[in-house]
Design a protein around this motif. Structure first.
Motif, PDB file in Angstrom:
ATOM      1  N   HIS A   1      -4.257  12.192  12.807  1.00  0.00           N
ATOM      2  CA  HIS A   1      -4.806  13.141  11.836  1.00  0.00           C
ATOM      3  C   HIS A   1      -6.334  13.211  11.970  1.00  0.00           C
ATOM      4  N   PHE A   2      -6.952  12.052  12.115  1.00  0.00           N
ATOM      5  CA  PHE A   2      -8.415  12.022  12.238  1.00  0.00           C
ATOM      6  C   PHE A   2      -8.874  12.781  13.475  1.00  0.00           C
ATOM      7  N   LYS A   3      -8.212  12.563  14.597  1.00  0.00           N
ATOM      8  CA  LYS A   3      -8.607  13.203  15.851  1.00  0.00           C
ATOM      9  C   LYS A   3      -8.552  14.720  15.744  1.00  0.00           C
ATOM     10  N   LEU A   4      -7.662  15.217  14.902  1.00  0.00           N
ATOM     11  CA  LEU A   4      -7.522  16.664  14.750  1.00  0.00           C
ATOM     12  C   LEU A   4      -8.358  17.203  13.594  1.00  0.00           C
ATOM     13  N   GLY A   5      -9.203  16.343  13.018  1.00  0.00           N
ATOM     14  CA  GLY A   5     -10.078  16.793  11.951  1.00  0.00           C
ATOM     15  C   GLY A   5      -9.413  16.899  10.598  1.00  0.00           C
ATOM     16  N   GLN A   6      -8.218  16.329  10.454  1.00  0.00           N
ATOM     17  CA  GLN A   6      -7.487  16.374   9.182  1.00  0.00           C
ATOM     18  C   GLN A   6      -7.863  15.113   8.391  1.00  0.00           C
ATOM     19  N   TYR A   7      -9.071  15.089   7.857  1.00  0.00           N
ATOM     20  CA  TYR A   7      -9.656  13.853   7.372  1.00  0.00           C
ATOM     21  C   TYR A   7      -9.031  13.345   6.080  1.00  0.00           C
ATOM     22  N   ASP A   8      -8.661  14.242   5.186  1.00  0.00           N
ATOM     23  CA  ASP A   8      -8.027  13.783   3.950  1.00  0.00           C
ATOM     24  C   ASP A   8      -6.699  13.096   4.253  1.00  0.00           C
ATOM     25  N   GLU A   9      -5.885  13.721   5.110  1.00  0.00           N
ATOM     26  CA  GLU A   9      -4.601  13.109   5.507  1.00  0.00           C
ATOM     27  C   GLU A   9      -4.838  11.802   6.253  1.00  0.00           C
ATOM     28  N   ALA A  10      -5.899  11.787   7.074  1.00  0.00           N
ATOM     29  CA  ALA A  10      -6.217  10.564   7.823  1.00  0.00           C
ATOM     30  C   ALA A  10      -6.536   9.412   6.879  1.00  0.00           C
ATOM     31  N   ALA A  11      -7.408   9.670   5.894  1.00  0.00           N
ATOM     32  CA  ALA A  11      -7.804   8.605   4.970  1.00  0.00           C
ATOM     33  C   ALA A  11      -6.603   8.080   4.197  1.00  0.00           C
ATOM     34  N   GLU A  12      -5.761   8.986   3.725  1.00  0.00           N
ATOM     35  CA  GLU A  12      -4.587   8.562   2.963  1.00  0.00           C
ATOM     36  C   GLU A  12      -3.640   7.712   3.806  1.00  0.00           C
ATOM     37  N   THR A  13      -3.395   8.142   5.033  1.00  0.00           N
ATOM     38  CA  THR A  13      -2.466   7.406   5.903  1.00  0.00           C
ATOM     39  C   THR A  13      -3.062   6.087   6.356  1.00  0.00           C
ATOM     40  N   LEU A  14      -4.349   6.075   6.673  1.00  0.00           N
ATOM     41  CA  LEU A  14      -4.991   4.843   7.130  1.00  0.00           C
ATOM     42  C   LEU A  14      -5.083   3.811   6.010  1.00  0.00           C
ATOM     43  N   GLU A  15      -5.191   4.274   4.755  1.00  0.00           N
ATOM     44  CA  GLU A  15      -5.145   3.327   3.638  1.00  0.00           C
ATOM     45  C   GLU A  15      -3.796   2.614   3.589  1.00  0.00           C
ATOM     46  N   LYS A  16      -2.726   3.343   3.876  1.00  0.00           N
ATOM     47  CA  LYS A  16      -1.402   2.714   3.933  1.00  0.00           C
ATOM     48  C   LYS A  16      -1.348   1.689   5.063  1.00  0.00           C
ATOM     49  N   ALA A  17      -1.928   2.043   6.210  1.00  0.00           N
ATOM     50  CA  ALA A  17      -1.935   1.121   7.346  1.00  0.00           C
ATOM     51  C   ALA A  17      -2.668  -0.166   7.001  1.00  0.00           C
ATOM     52  N   ILE A  18      -3.824  -0.031   6.334  1.00  0.00           N
ATOM     53  CA  ILE A  18      -4.613  -1.203   5.960  1.00  0.00           C
ATOM     54  C   ILE A  18      -3.848  -2.091   4.974  1.00  0.00           C
ATOM     55  N   SER A  19      -3.092  -1.472   4.073  1.00  0.00           N
ATOM     56  CA  SER A  19      -2.324  -2.271   3.117  1.00  0.00           C
ATOM     57  C   SER A  19      -1.265  -3.105   3.826  1.00  0.00           C
ATOM     58  N   LEU A  20      -0.816  -2.642   4.997  1.00  0.00           N
ATOM     59  CA  LEU A  20       0.185  -3.366   5.768  1.00  0.00           C
ATOM     60  C   LEU A  20      -0.442  -4.380   6.719  1.00  0.00           C
ATOM     61  N   LYS A  21      -1.646  -4.099   7.195  1.00  0.00           N
ATOM     62  CA  LYS A  21      -2.301  -4.964   8.192  1.00  0.00           C
ATOM     63  C   LYS A  21      -3.780  -5.078   7.844  1.00  0.00           C
ATOM     64  N   PRO A  22      -4.109  -5.767   6.732  1.00  0.00           N
ATOM     65  CA  PRO A  22      -5.490  -5.748   6.227  1.00  0.00           C
ATOM     66  C   PRO A  22      -6.503  -6.465   7.102  1.00  0.00           C
TER      67      PRO A  22
END
Length: 586
Positions: free
Chosen positions: A495-516
């Motif tokens: 999402h980030f690479k395609l400039g979809q920054y809001d979706e990127a931040a939301e998804t990456l927050e989920k990733a961090i919660s799984l692998k902090p």
């Protein structure tokens, strides 16, 4: 499995938790002793040695713990707490001679110490003194009648006296549904040992039917069938197991022997080996369930009775891997006999352990020797390629994967990793067309494999190719592995690479919660926060990435972002982190 074995299992845990407790720092010492590859300093004072023993125990260093507790006990031989700790340490370290001596002293002070009774009973069994062993097993607290461990060992003591009736009667007092299969398994082994083939087959079939994925149940039942002349039935049992767990060396050896009409040995040859099998089963179950300290005692006692047991040695090695005791891992795998079907696998594990210890050249040398001796063995070739890939020798690794794929012939579903990892080697060495072909081949033989979907989908997004299909792949990978932080991160970073920054931040927050604690994921989230104008949080994540040990290749860019942030999105995008996050969580 932990709930299945009450009685001594929980008591072992309590004793060892006491003996292996945590302390502060050990004091300096003056006298040195040698154990394995480590030189231990023995202090001149009891408090120093006691603290050293506690630290060694907390680190699960059984060799050092035994040495220090023994020295401490010499200075205070009447101390009951030290006696129990020294006994437990000796038992955990596999020093049965010292454990027996200390156990006898412990019983003189505490007749109800069940761990000491277990150790002495096992010593009696090793000496063939089954009546004495039964007496120890029958002694102790009022919970003894309900203790599954004691009941199983008692049954085998009756078997050692050729008393099938009392052996089976003892076992049939076990009614807990959780251990019925284990009960029937040992009843079948005892019946087989004492010549009742019909009862042996009935009991072993019952155990096998209860859990067809158990290696020991399938192997014992098949061997009983083969001994009774039913080679076809034995082959069928093995083939059903292979469908679930392919390429197990013990099963492959047994099937090869059946095809050449060779007789299969029984699982146990005498009552002493039967007791060892009980202890192996308990130790194996405990190691899988994280009940590490009791598992260590059971496996050590099992090897005392049956030193040549390849499965016990391999399980002990795996347990020491969990305990992060590298020298002990290697020592355990070295116990696997040269003639065992598991020998090559054990040698490979030794090489991989050496690599994890930083002895990369020695590890690589050992694996080259194994491959030279077995040039068409897929397991050996895969292990060598793995080491070459982890050392970033991508051309060498790809060539080794070539050999492995050639050895396979027509690839099956379980060969997907060969193409996947060779594809990674090609991708890392800038040979994308070859990499893409390998990823597609991996998906052809294993459709919807989440790690491959993740890697190929991310790579396409990274290159701006096949974007619709790439996102379908990444979303499918997340559906299949929603708890894998790396895979979730890939979708967010796409999402980030395609400039979809809001979706990127939301998804990456989920990733961090799984692998902090992963620096790459923290770096990615920092970039996304910057783009959605959460600048303070972005700096916080980048600082996390720096402090978590970011890769040397990524660190300069992270430091630059901490200093001045990201450039405008219209002029530049963040550099992709190609390594850990694309491979997924394994």
């Amino acid at each position: 499995m932990q709930s299945r074995y009450q009685g001594w299992t929980s008591r072992v845990a309590l004793v060892l938790a006491s003996a292996l407790s945590v302390a502060g720092a050990a004091s300096a010492a003056a006298i040195e002793t040698e154990t394995g590859s480590n030189r231990l300093e023995i202090g001149a004072s009891q408090p120093g040695n006691y603290l050293s023993a506690l630290v060694a125990s907390a680190d699960r260093d059984t060799l050092a713990a035994e040495v220090y507790y023994r020295e401490t006990l010499r200075a205070d031989p009447r101390n009951p707490d030290l006696l129990e700790r020294a006994f437990a340490a000796a038992l955990s370290n596999g020093d049965e001679t010292s454990a027996t001596s200390l156990g006898e002293r412990l019983l003189a002070r505490d007749p109800n110490n069940n761990l000491a009774r277990l150790a002495i009973a096992v010593h009696d069994i090793e000496q063939g003194q089954f009546a004495s062993a039964r007496a120890h097993l029958a002694s102790g607290d009022t919970m003894r009648a309900r203790d599954v461990t004691a009941t199983l060992l008692t049954a085998w003591c009756f078997a050692g006296q050729s008393d099938l009736h009392h052996a089976l009667d003892a076992l049939d007092r076990i009614h807990d549904r959780a251990v019925i299969a284990f009960r029937d398994y040992h009843a079948g082994l005892i019946a087989n040992l004492l010549g009742n083939s019909a009862e042996a087959q009935r009991r072993l079939k019952s155990a096998h039917d209860d859990d067809k994925n158990s290696l020991r149940f399938a192997d014992a039942y098949a061997r009983a069938l083969a001994a009774a002349g039913d080679a076809a039935g034995a082959t069928k049992v093995y083939e059903e197991f292979v469908a679930v767990v392919p390429h197990h060396p013990l099963i492959e050896r047994a099937l090869a022997d059946l095809k050449t009409n060779q007789a299969l040995d029984p699982v146990v040859h005498n009552a002493k080996e039967g007791v060892a099998e009980v202890l192996y089963g308990l130790g194996s179950a405990g190691s899988r369930q994280g009940d590490e300290l009791p598992a260590l005692v059971y496996l050590r006692l099992s090897l005392y009775l049956r030193p040549s047991s390849d499965l016990t040695a391999v399980t002990l090695g795996s347990l020491f891997e969990q305990l992060k005791q590298a020298d002990q891992v290697i020592a355990a795998y070295q116990l696997v006999p040269a003639a065992s079907p598991l020998k090559m696998s054990a040698d490979i594990q030794i090489a991989l352990e050496l690599d994890s210890m930083g002895k990369n050249d020695e590890a690589m040398k050992r694996l080259h020797e194994i491959v030279a001796a077995r040039p068409h063995d897929i397991e050996a070739l895969s292990a060598l390629a793995e080491l070459q890939r982890s050392a970033k020798k991508y051309a060498d690794a790809a060539a080794t994967y070539d050999q492995a794929i050639a050895a396979v012939g027509i690839p099956q579903r379980d060969n997907w990793t060969l193409f996947y990892f060779r594809g990674i080697c090609y991708e890392r060495s800038k040979q994308w067309p070859k990499a893409e072909a390998d990823f597609k081949k991996a998906l052809e033989i294993y459709p919807d494999q989440p790690m491959v979907l993740n890697y190929l989908g991310y790579s396409w997004v990274d290159q701006g190719l096949n974007l619709d299909e790439a996102f379908k792949m990444l979303r499918r990978a997340v559906e299949l592995r929603p708890d894998d932080g790396y895979i979730v991160d890939s979708l967010g970073w796409a999402h980030f690479k395609l400039g979809q920054y809001d979706e990127a931040a939301e998804t990456l927050e989920k990733a961090i919660s799984l692998k902090p604690a992963d620096p790459v994921l923290n770096d990615h989230l920092g970039d996304a926060y910057w783009r959605v104008n959460r600048r303070v949080e972005a700096h916080f994540q980048w600082n996390h990435a720096r402090d978590m040990g970011a890769d040397s290749e990524d660190l300069p860019a992270i430091l630059k972002k901490i200093e001045s942030g990201l450039p405008d999105a219209t002029t530049s995008t963040a550099t992709p982190k190609a390594s850990s996050q694309k491979e997924g969580g394994g």
